[in-house]
Scaffold this motif. Sequence first.
Motif, mmCIF file in Angstrom:
data_model
loop_
_atom_site.group_PDB
_atom_site.id
_atom_site.type_symbol
_atom_site.label_atom_id
_atom_site.label_comp_id
_atom_site.label_asym_id
_atom_site.label_seq_id
_atom_site.Cartn_x
_atom_site.Cartn_y
_atom_site.Cartn_z
ATOM 1 N N GLN A 303 0.809 -1.296 0.110
ATOM 2 C CA GLN A 303 -0.067 0.050 -0.021
ATOM 3 C C GLN A 303 0.941 1.249 0.070
ATOM 4 O O GLN A 303 0.188 2.248 -0.352
ATOM 5 C CB GLN A 303 -0.953 0.175 1.153
ATOM 6 N N GLY A 304 2.064 1.174 0.134
ATOM 7 C CA GLY A 304 3.087 2.266 0.230
ATOM 8 C C GLY A 304 3.008 2.961 1.513
ATOM 9 O O GLY A 304 3.725 4.025 1.821
ATOM 10 N N ILE A 305 2.729 2.296 2.667
ATOM 11 C CA ILE A 305 2.603 3.012 4.112
ATOM 12 C C ILE A 305 3.970 2.661 4.407
ATOM 13 O O ILE A 305 4.497 3.506 5.179
ATOM 14 C CB ILE A 305 1.363 2.235 4.758
ATOM 15 N N LEU A 306 4.513 1.401 4.499
ATOM 16 C CA LEU A 306 5.791 1.105 5.001
ATOM 17 C C LEU A 306 6.849 1.170 3.966
ATOM 18 O O LEU A 306 6.601 0.560 2.580
ATOM 19 C CB LEU A 306 5.709 -0.500 5.697
ATOM 20 N N GLU A 307 8.055 1.651 4.077
ATOM 21 C CA GLU A 307 9.155 1.783 3.140
ATOM 22 C C GLU A 307 10.373 1.264 3.667
ATOM 23 O O GLU A 307 11.206 2.098 4.183
ATOM 24 C CB GLU A 307 9.155 3.015 2.546
#
Length: 339
Positions: A303-307
């Motif tokens: 989802q792009g929340i964690l990188e």
Amino acid sequence: MRAAHLVKYGPSATAFEIRDIEKPKPAPDQVLIQVEAFGLNFADVMARLGLYKGAPPIPTVLGYDVVGRIAVCGENVEHLQEGDRVTALTRFGGYAEYAVAEKEVVYKIPENLPPGVAVALATQYSTAYFLSHHMANLQENDKVLIHAAAGGVGTALTQMALHKKCIVFGTCSSPEKIAYLRTNGVQYPLNYKQNDFGEAVRKIIGKSGLDVIFDPMGGKSVKKGYRLLGAGGRIVSYGVSSMNKTNSIFGKLRVLAQFGVYHPVQFLSQSKGMIGVNMLKLAEEHPEKVAGAMKSVIHLTEQGILEPHVGGEYPITELAQAHSFLESRKSMGKIVVGW
């Protein structure tokens, strides 16, 4: 197959030896993975120094997380198949071209997911998810102190705390890491080598107290952190990395004594708590909880929340250098070694 064996305790330059050994066979509830790359964790450094009691006697093969393709599925494995690209947790044995893993802690991943990111999700991010969501139960506006915030788990904890809309304090040891912490979103980065973190935090928060502290160092930082907690505060201890600063038995005992002495009545009267977490023990007794954390962090990453941040990629021929870099505390994010 080849495997990197820990053959001698001490400096990384003389600790490892590549040996040819028989390929392992998976049990009915396991899979055999052809390893593309494996990750390094600070527990590996502790094991190399002879300070990790849970490690098998030498010669042994270390390694807790791998990324690769399934070569063989055990007869009871139904949700995976040969050829799947996966990330997985291993209870040792990860520093090898083939490794076995329990089916509950093997998770299919996208083909384009970088190997460093994959192994970070298996260990550091799954650890951070369990610490923050299950043990600490972070809430919006919680004041959270994250020690070693530039490391793999610290990076993950920061991102998860910010996603929960917490106020984040992070400690580190250099100006370069201060810059990294700011990039990762830490509102109050603190260089503990330049300033006492307890005094620095107290100047910012006043008498209100912290809500949560995540501590992988142990020793005096736990004792000092406990004093910073407010009512309802909890400190989550998940390592004793300060132990590796000494090789003497007296030094180790000194670190243990620096934790302090506590009593349940003290927790009750002050409404504070202390929580200890050993992820290997958790994986051994409750692999489904670790599997749930892995599933959650992979979903949040998609989802792009964690990188996840990969701080170093090494070939197997430079395993010693990778270990030294991690031990130096100059690394930021996840360190990965490829075959």
